[in-house]
Design an enzyme around this catalytic site. Structure first.
Site, PDB file in Angstrom:
ATOM      1  N   PHE A  95       0.842  -1.188   0.000  1.00  5.62           N
ATOM      2  CA  PHE A  95       0.000   0.000   0.000  1.00  5.62           C
ATOM      3  C   PHE A  95       0.885   1.248   0.000  1.00  5.62           C
ATOM      4  O   PHE A  95       1.806   1.357   0.812  1.00  5.62           O
ATOM      5  CB  PHE A  95      -0.885  -0.029   1.248  1.00  5.62           C
ATOM      6  CG  PHE A  95      -1.850   1.109   1.372  1.00  5.62           C
ATOM      7  CD1 PHE A  95      -3.046   1.101   0.676  1.00  5.62           C
ATOM      8  CD2 PHE A  95      -1.577   2.179   2.217  1.00  5.62           C
ATOM      9  CE1 PHE A  95      -3.948   2.144   0.811  1.00  5.62           C
ATOM     10  CE2 PHE A  95      -2.472   3.218   2.355  1.00  5.62           C
ATOM     11  CZ  PHE A  95      -3.665   3.200   1.646  1.00  5.62           C
ATOM     12  N   ASN A 189      -3.297   1.531  11.065  1.00  2.39           N
ATOM     13  CA  ASN A 189      -4.054   1.995   9.907  1.00  2.39           C
ATOM     14  C   ASN A 189      -4.505   0.740   9.164  1.00  2.39           C
ATOM     15  O   ASN A 189      -3.936   0.372   8.140  1.00  2.39           O
ATOM     16  CB  ASN A 189      -3.199   2.892   9.008  1.00  2.39           C
ATOM     17  CG  ASN A 189      -3.959   3.362   7.776  1.00  2.39           C
ATOM     18  OD1 ASN A 189      -5.186   3.302   7.724  1.00  2.39           O
ATOM     19  ND2 ASN A 189      -3.238   3.827   6.763  1.00  2.39           N
ATOM     20  N   PRO A 190      -5.528   0.056   9.700  1.00  4.45           N
ATOM     21  CA  PRO A 190      -5.920  -1.228   9.128  1.00  4.45           C
ATOM     22  C   PRO A 190      -6.721  -1.044   7.848  1.00  4.45           C
ATOM     23  O   PRO A 190      -7.222   0.049   7.566  1.00  4.45           O
ATOM     24  CB  PRO A 190      -6.798  -1.822  10.231  1.00  4.45           C
ATOM     25  CG  PRO A 190      -7.470  -0.617  10.826  1.00  4.45           C
ATOM     26  CD  PRO A 190      -6.410   0.466  10.810  1.00  4.45           C
TER      27      PRO A 190
END
Length: 295
Positions: A95, A189-190
């Site tokens: 990500f 920050n899942p």
């Protein structure tokens, strides 16, 4: 203006800006300059000075612009994502960290600034952006990070090894049981996007790994709820938990934390755009009652 061989740097960047704008790239001029600097490696200030003269465009520039016009993320092309004071190595399988997450790291840094040796863990670290920033900016901190994806873990290892972060390959739902009750801070920050909510931006929908986007379940809240449960397990009494989420999920997150009875001083925090993008709480011992405060 078209982009082709033999152009000056200034003309090539102008043409690239038009191409990227027509392709829907949100920041066409900046991206055009960043791609040129990726090849020239002179810094944006020097690049802009060179554009005032007759410097030729670098070889390979047209190909990079074409890649970006196809909405391949800029960071995948350059291999670098900038986050606070760090340059992070990124690419397929991890990500790309977002600017709004910098404010989540700031919440942790502010909370521990007066602690001599805080112990902190980042659950779902991805590229290592949050954990790395804390390790870099908080002298004396003992920072741990957990990542489930082997691909993202490989990127995080490259970024975090020089910073002394303790990185493990594991699931945020059950990681680090041997350290239960020992952390001063848990940050996460899942993934939190609902199953049916496909992101609008091609860079996100096509290139960010799905396991870093979708939080599980129709509402996307399985992994955020799991991160909160792990935080309650890992923190010492009075320890600090902060989690990023979508703006529309702020109320649900606060209510979920209050409902468990584990948390006090539940607060919603705004990012630099004024959006409710993070929620924090303290692990109660014993529970004196929950409150929710927006700030």
């Amino acid at each position: 203006m078209t982009l082709g061989p033999g152009q000056s740097l200034a003309d090539a960047v102008s043409a690239a800006t038009d191409i990227l704008r027509d392709a829907g790239v949100p920041s066409p001029r900046v991206d055009a300059e960043m791609l040129a600097d990726h090849l020239l490696n002179v810094g944006l200030g020097r690049l802009r000075a060179m554009m005032l003269g007759d410097t030729p465009a670098p070889e390979g520039y047209e190909a990079l612009v074409a890649e970006r016009a196809s909405r391949i993320p800029l960071q995948h092309i350059t291999g670098v994502a900038h986050f606070r004071y760090l340059e992070l190595a990124v690419g397929p399988g991890v990500f790309v960290p977002r600017p709004e997450t910098e404010s989540v790291a700031q919440l942790v840094i502010d909370h521990v600034k007066d602690m001599p040796h805080p112990r902190i863990v980042d659950l779902g670290t991805g590229s290592g952006a949050i954990a790395g920033s804390i390790a870099h900016e908080v002298p004396g901190a003992e920072v741990h990070a957990v990542e489930f994806s082997p691909f993202a873990h490989a990127w995080a290892a490259k970024n975090l090894a020089p910073l002394g972060v303790h990185l493990v390959l594991g699931d945020l739902r059950d990681a680090l049981p041997e350290l239960n009750g020992t952390f001063d801070v848990v940050v996460s920050n899942p993934p939190y996007i609902p199953a049916e909510a496909v992101p609008n931006e091609p860079e996100v929908a096509l290139h960010d790994p799905p396991e870093a986007l979708y939080g599980g379940g129709a509402d996307g809240m399985e992994l955020p709820a799991a991160a909160a449960a792990s935080a309650a397990r890992l923190l010492r009494p009075g320890g600090y938990f902060v989690m990023e989420h979508a703006e529309v999920q702020a109320g649900w997150i606060s209510a979920m934390l209050a409902r468990t009875g584990n948390w006090t001083t539940i607060r919603t925090h705004l990012d630099l755009n004024g959006k409710q993008r993070a929620t924090s709480a303290l692990l109660a011992d014993p529970d004196p009652g929950n409150e929710r405060i927006s700030e």
